[in-house]
Enzyme design. Structure first.
Site, mmCIF file in Angstrom:
data_model
loop_
_atom_site.group_PDB
_atom_site.id
_atom_site.type_symbol
_atom_site.label_atom_id
_atom_site.label_comp_id
_atom_site.label_asym_id
_atom_site.label_seq_id
_atom_site.Cartn_x
_atom_site.Cartn_y
_atom_site.Cartn_z
ATOM 1 N N GLU A 1 38.186 -19.442 -15.842
ATOM 2 C CA GLU A 1 39.484 -18.759 -15.060
ATOM 3 C C GLU A 1 40.149 -18.358 -16.037
ATOM 4 O O GLU A 1 40.335 -18.355 -17.250
ATOM 5 C CB GLU A 1 39.969 -20.128 -14.294
ATOM 6 C CG GLU A 1 38.965 -20.581 -13.103
ATOM 7 C CD GLU A 1 39.365 -21.565 -12.413
ATOM 8 O OE1 GLU A 1 40.607 -22.146 -12.579
ATOM 9 O OE2 GLU A 1 38.946 -21.837 -11.239
ATOM 10 N N ASN A 2 41.418 -17.714 -15.389
ATOM 11 C CA ASN A 2 42.472 -17.145 -16.263
ATOM 12 C C ASN A 2 43.754 -17.258 -15.408
ATOM 13 O O ASN A 2 43.761 -17.263 -14.481
ATOM 14 C CB ASN A 2 41.932 -15.650 -16.486
ATOM 15 C CG ASN A 2 42.853 -15.036 -17.530
ATOM 16 O OD1 ASN A 2 44.084 -14.243 -17.158
ATOM 17 N ND2 ASN A 2 42.619 -15.100 -18.812
ATOM 18 N N CYS B 1 32.978 -15.754 -12.163
ATOM 19 C CA CYS B 1 32.226 -16.890 -11.636
ATOM 20 C C CYS B 1 30.971 -17.249 -12.676
ATOM 21 O O CYS B 1 30.471 -16.346 -13.384
ATOM 22 C CB CYS B 1 31.733 -16.348 -10.068
ATOM 23 S SG CYS B 1 33.098 -16.099 -8.892
ATOM 24 N N GLU C 1 27.846 -17.663 -11.678
ATOM 25 C CA GLU C 1 26.779 -16.859 -11.315
ATOM 26 C C GLU C 1 26.931 -15.700 -12.305
ATOM 27 O O GLU C 1 25.705 -15.142 -12.694
ATOM 28 C CB GLU C 1 26.569 -16.664 -10.063
ATOM 29 C CG GLU C 1 26.654 -17.752 -9.027
ATOM 30 C CD GLU C 1 27.987 -18.069 -8.451
ATOM 31 O OE1 GLU C 1 28.973 -18.278 -9.403
ATOM 32 O OE2 GLU C 1 28.087 -18.368 -7.313
HETATM 33 N N1 THU Z 1 33.373 -20.087 -8.061
HETATM 34 C C1 THU Z 1 32.355 -19.675 -8.775
HETATM 35 O O1 THU Z 1 32.222 -19.490 -10.290
HETATM 36 N N2 THU Z 1 31.091 -19.525 -8.246
HETATM 37 C C2 THU Z 1 31.079 -19.587 -6.700
HETATM 38 O O2 THU Z 1 29.997 -19.404 -6.230
HETATM 39 C C3 THU Z 1 32.342 -19.708 -6.129
HETATM 40 C C4 THU Z 1 33.419 -19.674 -6.837
HETATM 41 C C5 THU Z 1 34.764 -20.161 -9.019
HETATM 42 C C6 THU Z 1 35.666 -19.166 -8.957
HETATM 43 C C7 THU Z 1 36.910 -19.861 -9.311
HETATM 44 O O3 THU Z 1 37.024 -20.250 -10.784
HETATM 45 C C8 THU Z 1 36.555 -21.298 -8.706
HETATM 46 O O4 THU Z 1 35.369 -21.247 -8.354
HETATM 47 C C9 THU Z 1 37.349 -21.497 -7.454
HETATM 48 O O5 THU Z 1 37.322 -20.323 -6.537
#
Ligand code: THU
Length: 126
Positions: A44-45, A53, A55
């Site tokens: 995150e930032n 994300c 994935e």
């Molecule tokens: N996030 C993911 O990394 N993958 C997902 O499939 C859903 C959401 C992350 C983005 C953010 O850092 C946190 O989960 C909440 O949305």
């Protein structure tokens, strides 16, 4: 490698998550056709839209190391709901394999399996 083993790798990757804003760690493990596995976690930032994300990080790591063919993806989060990939990740992943098998976990280490084409029909192409 079994589905469960791939999910265990994704769960371990979630421990590296940088998620001070959402407090929602996510881990991913993508399997290449030759059996190589790349992991990712969400990063995150403070500029929230710059968040990456798990994935997409796993997939981009694999591509940057010369892999473009994928068979399975495991996503782990200790969440109430199945942690399915967000819309942007669906589009991103479908670029490489629209029929990718996507294993989505939730709390309790249970998971469900989806075909990416069911999660992302009519992806954008040109
Ligand atoms: N996030 C993911 O990394 N993958 C997902 O499939 C859903 C959401 C992350 C983005 C953010 O850092 C946190 O989960 C909440 O949305």
């Amino acid at each position: 490698m079994t589905d469960r083993e791939l999910m265990t790798i994704a769960k371990r990757a979630a421990m590296n998550s940088y998620s001070p804003y959402s407090h929602f760690p996510v881990g991913a493990a993508i399997e290449c056709t030759d059996g190589t596995v790349y992991t990712g976690c969400n990063v995150e930032n403070a500029a929230l839209g710059s968040t990456l994300c798990a994935e997409r990080i796993a997939c981009a790591k694999a591509v940057s190391e010369g892999h473009q063919q994928f068979t399975r993806l495991a996503i782990y989060a200790d969440s109430q709901n199945w942690c399915t990939p967000c819309g942007a990740c669906r589009q991103f992943l479908a670029e490489f394999n629209p029929e990718l098998e996507v294993l989505c976990a939730r709390a309790g280490d249970r998971y469900v399996s989806y075909r990416l084409s069911d999660l992302m029909p009519n992806r954008f192409e040109f």
